[in-house]
Design an enzyme around this catalytic site. Structure first.
Site, PDB file in Angstrom:
ATOM      1  N   HIS A  10      41.305  32.682  34.555  1.00  0.00           N
ATOM      2  CA  HIS A  10      42.012  33.099  35.763  1.00  0.00           C
ATOM      3  C   HIS A  10      41.037  33.833  36.680  1.00  0.00           C
ATOM      4  O   HIS A  10      40.375  34.787  36.269  1.00  0.00           O
ATOM      5  CB  HIS A  10      43.205  33.984  35.404  1.00  0.00           C
ATOM      6  N   GLU A  50      40.358  37.741  37.176  1.00  0.00           N
ATOM      7  CA  GLU A  50      40.187  38.550  35.969  1.00  0.00           C
ATOM      8  C   GLU A  50      38.695  38.734  35.664  1.00  0.00           C
ATOM      9  O   GLU A  50      38.175  38.319  34.633  1.00  0.00           O
ATOM     10  CB  GLU A  50      40.974  37.912  34.822  1.00  0.00           C
ATOM     11  N   HIS A 105      41.392  37.695  28.760  1.00  0.00           N
ATOM     12  CA  HIS A 105      42.136  37.787  30.016  1.00  0.00           C
ATOM     13  C   HIS A 105      42.300  39.260  30.372  1.00  0.00           C
ATOM     14  O   HIS A 105      41.954  40.154  29.606  1.00  0.00           O
ATOM     15  CB  HIS A 105      43.519  37.134  29.874  1.00  0.00           C
ATOM     16  N   GLU A 133      44.250  40.421  26.142  1.00  0.00           N
ATOM     17  CA  GLU A 133      44.491  40.940  27.483  1.00  0.00           C
ATOM     18  C   GLU A 133      43.817  42.302  27.548  1.00  0.00           C
ATOM     19  O   GLU A 133      44.197  43.229  26.833  1.00  0.00           O
ATOM     20  CB  GLU A 133      45.990  41.067  27.758  1.00  0.00           C
TER      21      GLU A 133
END
Length: 419
Positions: free
Chosen positions: A179, A182, A307, A380
């Site tokens: 993404h 990020e 991420h 994450e």
């Protein structure tokens, strides 16, 4: 990290990359930064994994969760749809205003804002990999898994004691920046590359490098990553740059589009593309991972897809709320939970099955495990929660702390790859 040589090699790398990047954007419609034009950040109280899945199915996106309160990015139309469905939305900020504030008033075209120059842009990332290979040619080698939609190289670094040979050793993959916005994840992959090359004289590091083959892909989505900063102001861009943009982490081929965990709306942040593998970046990842099947056996035994944000350790599956299901036995699930819990214990993240956050489909986590039985996790990273879009743009002062924070977890996965 790499600060002593970062700018010195960037100019030369940028000149070389001009030759490597034939731009193909003219063959397709120019994507627009919909998030920056029309979206706002909202908080939604009293959510669980099922209601968060319902929120995402409107095309809005849950960014983080704290004590059941979801932070949601939504256009005006999506917010209206959610309110009509009975969700209580509280608007916190307009995305465009937040991005402008985060970027500051000065502009450095083609690069991060002046206050965030500690982050590596694409050219600098490539230059760092080249410098690593130059400094450690016996244990580091750079190649490519393919090219992006706009023709940019997607480099991969291999780290191993006999790096030119394909040894019969467990392989571990670390990939980052699927993404675009990020960017902290790119720093994570560069930190891994630095740690296992610059510290090869450390007996513990040497033992890992001598007995594993490590693959590091710092930027899976180069076009989107470049676009997010090329104006000198953050764009809040998530997808690749193909047509209106495809969410690369909804374009993988395992149960693609199966379960309401992605969108068929090209303007949605979780748009899954026209077909599985329709994005050249995910197709390149597929081809690379498939190529590591040697003699009928997948050599990549474990992987982390990094991420941001929320500080979570996630494991398969994302497409179902069931722990035990087709493709996942109780024993297999228990191993994921054990290792995920141990890694989370080392970095302070929260461990959970991916679908405990919300349902996803067509993501890398499910494909790596469902197709290849790779012990795959999604991390994450920092922060644990944020006011919304700012969570994707932490200050560069946290880079060293938040990348080194995962050293223990990386070591645990490298250990388990040989189990």
């Amino acid at each position: 990290m790499f600060s002593s040589r970062r700018r010195a090699v960037a100019v030369a790398a940028a000149a070389c990359l001009v030759l490597l990047a034939p731009i193909q954007a003219s063959v397709s419609a120019e994507p627009t930064a919909t998030a920056a034009q029309d979206s706002a950040i909202y908080t939604v109280p009293n959510t669980d994994s099922q209601t968060r899945t319902e929120i995402n199915r409107t095309g809005a996106q849950v960014l983080s969760v704290s004590a059941g309160v979801a932070t949601v990015e939504a256009t005006a139309a999506q917010a209206e749809q959610l309110r009509a469905a009975g969700f209580a939305l509280r608007e916190e900020t307009k995305v465009a205003e937040a991005l402008q504030q985060l970027s500051g008033t000065e502009r450095v075209p083609g690069d991060f804002p002046p206050d965030d120059q500690g982050f590596h842009n694409y050219d600098e990332m490539v230059a760092e990999l080249d410098a690593t290979v130059s400094e450690h040619p016996d244990i580091a080698a750079k190649s490519s898994i393919g090219t992006s939609f706009e023709g940019r190289d997607i480099p991969v670094l291999k780290i191993s004691d006999n790096v030119a040979q394909d040894e019969d050793e467990p392989e571990v993959l670390f990939n980052c920046n699927q993404h675009a916005r990020e960017h902290l994840t790119t720093e994570m992959c560069l930190h891994i590359a630095q740690r296992f090359t610059d510290n090869y004289t450390d007996p513990a590091i040497k033992d890992v490098v001598d007995n594993r083959e490590i693959w590091v892909i710092p930027v899976v989505n180069p076009d989107g990553s470049i676009y997010d900063v090329e104006s000198g102001q953050y764009q809040g861009w998530r997808k690749n740059r193909q047509d209106t943009g495809t969410d690369l982490n909804r374009n993988w081929g395992y149960l693609w589009g199966c379960c309401g965990g992605s969108s068929d709306n090209p303007d949605a942040e979780t748009y899954r593309g026209t077909a599985e593998w329709s994005a050249p970046e995910t197709a390149a990842m597929r081809d690379f991972i498939d190529s590591r099947v040697v003699g009928g056996t997948q050599q990549i035994k474990a992987a982390i897809d990094f991420h941001t944000y929320s500080e979570l350790v996630l494991w398969p599956f994302g497409h179902t709320f069931d722990d035990v299901t087709d493709g996942m036995t109780q024993e297999e699930y228990d191993r994921f939970a054990r290792i995920g819990g141990e890694m989370a214990g080392s970095n302070g993240y929260t461990p959970q099955q991916s679908s405990d956050l919300y349902i996803t489909d067509g993501d890398s986590l499910d494909w790596m495990w469902g197709q290849h039985r790779i012990l795959a996790f999604t991390f994450e990273m920092y922060p644990a929660e944020g006011g919304g879009i700012d969570g994707f743009y932490p200050p560069d002062e946290v880079i060293q702390q938040e990348t080194a924070r995962n050293d223990g977890a990386v070591d645990i996965l490298l250990r388990e790859a040989g189990a």
